[in-house]
Design a protein around this motif. Structure first.
Motif, PDB file in Angstrom:
ATOM      1  N   SER A 150       0.878  -1.167   0.000  1.00 57.82           N
ATOM      2  CA  SER A 150       0.000   0.000   0.000  1.00 57.82           C
ATOM      3  C   SER A 150       0.912   1.212   0.000  1.00 57.82           C
ATOM      4  O   SER A 150       2.085   1.124   0.344  1.00 57.82           O
ATOM      5  CB  SER A 150      -0.913   0.009   1.228  1.00 57.82           C
ATOM      6  N   GLY A 151       0.373   2.315  -0.394  1.00 57.41           N
ATOM      7  CA  GLY A 151       1.205   3.503  -0.395  1.00 57.41           C
ATOM      8  C   GLY A 151       0.529   4.669  -1.055  1.00 57.41           C
ATOM      9  O   GLY A 151      -0.628   4.591  -1.471  1.00 57.41           O
ATOM     10  N   GLN A 152       1.270   5.742  -1.134  1.00 59.25           N
ATOM     11  CA  GLN A 152       0.752   6.952  -1.748  1.00 59.25           C
ATOM     12  C   GLN A 152       1.905   7.738  -2.347  1.00 59.25           C
ATOM     13  O   GLN A 152       2.982   7.815  -1.772  1.00 59.25           O
ATOM     14  CB  GLN A 152       0.037   7.813  -0.715  1.00 59.25           C
ATOM     15  N   ILE A 153       1.627   8.316  -3.502  1.00 64.00           N
ATOM     16  CA  ILE A 153       2.546   9.247  -4.139  1.00 64.00           C
ATOM     17  C   ILE A 153       1.784  10.558  -4.271  1.00 64.00           C
ATOM     18  O   ILE A 153       0.633  10.566  -4.702  1.00 64.00           O
ATOM     19  CB  ILE A 153       2.988   8.758  -5.533  1.00 64.00           C
ATOM     20  N   SER A 154       2.408  11.640  -3.873  1.00 63.26           N
ATOM     21  CA  SER A 154       1.775  12.945  -4.050  1.00 63.26           C
ATOM     22  C   SER A 154       2.810  13.933  -4.559  1.00 63.26           C
ATOM     23  O   SER A 154       4.015  13.748  -4.347  1.00 63.26           O
ATOM     24  CB  SER A 154       1.152  13.439  -2.745  1.00 63.26           C
ATOM     25  N   ALA A 155       2.329  14.952  -5.233  1.00 63.43           N
ATOM     26  CA  ALA A 155       3.244  15.935  -5.803  1.00 63.43           C
ATOM     27  C   ALA A 155       2.565  17.286  -5.940  1.00 63.43           C
ATOM     28  O   ALA A 155       1.351  17.369  -6.101  1.00 63.43           O
ATOM     29  CB  ALA A 155       3.737  15.464  -7.165  1.00 63.43           C
ATOM     30  N   ILE A 156       3.379  18.313  -5.867  1.00 62.27           N
ATOM     31  CA  ILE A 156       2.941  19.680  -6.146  1.00 62.27           C
ATOM     32  C   ILE A 156       3.827  20.183  -7.274  1.00 62.27           C
ATOM     33  O   ILE A 156       5.057  20.134  -7.180  1.00 62.27           O
ATOM     34  CB  ILE A 156       3.091  20.600  -4.917  1.00 62.27           C
ATOM     35  N   ALA A 157       3.189  20.643  -8.342  1.00 65.84           N
ATOM     36  CA  ALA A 157       3.926  21.156  -9.493  1.00 65.84           C
ATOM     37  C   ALA A 157       3.431  22.559  -9.821  1.00 65.84           C
ATOM     38  O   ALA A 157       2.266  22.889  -9.554  1.00 65.84           O
ATOM     39  CB  ALA A 157       3.741  20.238 -10.688  1.00 65.84           C
ATOM     40  N   ILE A 158       4.307  23.362 -10.383  1.00 71.75           N
ATOM     41  CA  ILE A 158       3.971  24.740 -10.729  1.00 71.75           C
ATOM     42  C   ILE A 158       4.303  24.966 -12.198  1.00 71.75           C
ATOM     43  O   ILE A 158       5.341  24.517 -12.692  1.00 71.75           O
ATOM     44  CB  ILE A 158       4.776  25.735  -9.867  1.00 71.75           C
ATOM     45  N   THR A 165       6.495  34.145 -14.132  1.00 73.61           N
ATOM     46  CA  THR A 165       5.348  34.321 -13.245  1.00 73.61           C
ATOM     47  C   THR A 165       4.561  33.018 -13.147  1.00 73.61           C
ATOM     48  O   THR A 165       4.293  32.371 -14.169  1.00 73.61           O
ATOM     49  CB  THR A 165       4.416  35.440 -13.778  1.00 73.61           C
ATOM     50  N   GLU A 166       4.205  32.644 -11.937  1.00 75.83           N
ATOM     51  CA  GLU A 166       3.403  31.433 -11.718  1.00 75.83           C
ATOM     52  C   GLU A 166       2.031  31.626 -12.357  1.00 75.83           C
ATOM     53  O   GLU A 166       1.331  32.602 -12.076  1.00 75.83           O
ATOM     54  CB  GLU A 166       3.263  31.156 -10.223  1.00 75.83           C
ATOM     55  N   ILE A 167       1.649  30.672 -13.216  1.00 72.85           N
ATOM     56  CA  ILE A 167       0.333  30.756 -13.852  1.00 72.85           C
ATOM     57  C   ILE A 167      -0.596  29.612 -13.446  1.00 72.85           C
ATOM     58  O   ILE A 167      -1.802  29.699 -13.617  1.00 72.85           O
ATOM     59  CB  ILE A 167       0.436  30.835 -15.401  1.00 72.85           C
ATOM     60  N   ALA A 168      -0.035  28.565 -12.867  1.00 73.04           N
ATOM     61  CA  ALA A 168      -0.885  27.459 -12.397  1.00 73.04           C
ATOM     62  C   ALA A 168      -0.118  26.624 -11.383  1.00 73.04           C
ATOM     63  O   ALA A 168       1.109  26.536 -11.429  1.00 73.04           O
ATOM     64  CB  ALA A 168      -1.315  26.590 -13.566  1.00 73.04           C
ATOM     65  N   ARG A 169      -0.857  26.049 -10.453  1.00 76.75           N
ATOM     66  CA  ARG A 169      -0.283  25.170  -9.426  1.00 76.75           C
ATOM     67  C   ARG A 169      -1.137  23.897  -9.435  1.00 76.75           C
ATOM     68  O   ARG A 169      -2.355  23.955  -9.409  1.00 76.75           O
ATOM     69  CB  ARG A 169      -0.340  25.868  -8.074  1.00 76.75           C
ATOM     70  N   PHE A 170      -0.454  22.756  -9.434  1.00 71.65           N
ATOM     71  CA  PHE A 170      -1.156  21.472  -9.501  1.00 71.65           C
ATOM     72  C   PHE A 170      -0.796  20.621  -8.292  1.00 71.65           C
ATOM     73  O   PHE A 170       0.354  20.595  -7.870  1.00 71.65           O
ATOM     74  CB  PHE A 170      -0.741  20.704 -10.768  1.00 71.65           C
ATOM     75  N   TYR A 171      -1.782  19.921  -7.763  1.00 70.63           N
ATOM     76  CA  TYR A 171      -1.563  18.971  -6.683  1.00 70.63           C
ATOM     77  C   TYR A 171      -2.145  17.634  -7.121  1.00 70.63           C
ATOM     78  O   TYR A 171      -3.270  17.568  -7.601  1.00 70.63           O
ATOM     79  CB  TYR A 171      -2.249  19.425  -5.387  1.00 70.63           C
ATOM     80  N   ALA A 172      -1.368  16.600  -6.980  1.00 70.12           N
ATOM     81  CA  ALA A 172      -1.823  15.253  -7.363  1.00 70.12           C
ATOM     82  C   ALA A 172      -1.453  14.276  -6.261  1.00 70.12           C
ATOM     83  O   ALA A 172      -0.397  14.388  -5.650  1.00 70.12           O
ATOM     84  CB  ALA A 172      -1.178  14.841  -8.676  1.00 70.12           C
ATOM     85  N   ALA A 173      -2.338  13.331  -6.025  1.00 71.18           N
ATOM     86  CA  ALA A 173      -2.065  12.279  -5.049  1.00 71.18           C
ATOM     87  C   ALA A 173      -2.604  10.964  -5.570  1.00 71.18           C
ATOM     88  O   ALA A 173      -3.512  10.917  -6.361  1.00 71.18           O
ATOM     89  CB  ALA A 173      -2.691  12.601  -3.710  1.00 71.18           C
TER      90      ALA A 173
END
Length: 173
Positions: A150-158, A165-173
């Protein structure tokens, strides 16, 4: 219960430049010394890898439990580790190790691993750039009737535009 503790008085260099043990101790605990005499040994220590990477390790016997992890005050550049083994590597991306822990219960046959990395590495993708700000991995394994992973992978990408300039932020799990 009665206990006896032993510890090192000086650092032990196991592999020069790679592994040093500045402090290690073992504590023997005898529960119910007048009766059953259940004896437990607890090993705990601080190790230093690659001259400046602190690691904490512990083990309990006869329960056969083990745990360890990095003791980081600040994120560790992965470049530090890579260049120790591959000194000719040039231009390594800005990726940092924030957390690393492992645990094992050999009697219960359960194991866990956690890793968190962060990055400031911008990857050009046409008219924009992409940065993986943080990623984590948690992986567990249990053996027996309910065995499996069992487990989990998560990430935050920009996502950044050409001007940075930051135009979008993504979070995935």
């Amino acid at each position: 219960a009665v206990s006896l503790g032993l510890q090192t008085k000086q650092s032990i260099e196991v592999v020069p430049g790679y592994i040093e043990i500045p402090a290690i101790s073992v504590t023997f605990v005898v529960n119910d010394p007048a009766g059953k005499r259940d004896i437990t040994a607890i090993l705990a220590g601080h190790f230093v890898f690659l001259e400046d990477i602190p690691v904490q390790v512990s083990a309990i016997f006869p329960q056969m439990q083990f745990a360890g992890g990095l003791e980081l005050d600040s994120p560790l550049p992965l470049e530090t580790i890579v260049k120790k083994f591959l000194p000719s590597v040039q231009g390594f991306p800005a990726i940092f190790l924030n957390q690393l822990t492992v645990a094992a219960d050999f009697t219960a046959k359960s194991y866990s691993f956690q890793l968190v990395v962060s990055s400031q590495w911008k990857i050009p993708i046409g008219i924009a750039s992409f940065e993986l700000e943080e990623a984590s991995l948690s992986l567990n394994y249990k053996s027996g009737q309910q065995s499996g992973f069992s487990g989990q992978i998560s990430a935050i990408a920009i996502l950044f535009n050409q001007g940075g300039t930051e135009i979008a932020r993504f979070y995935a799990a």
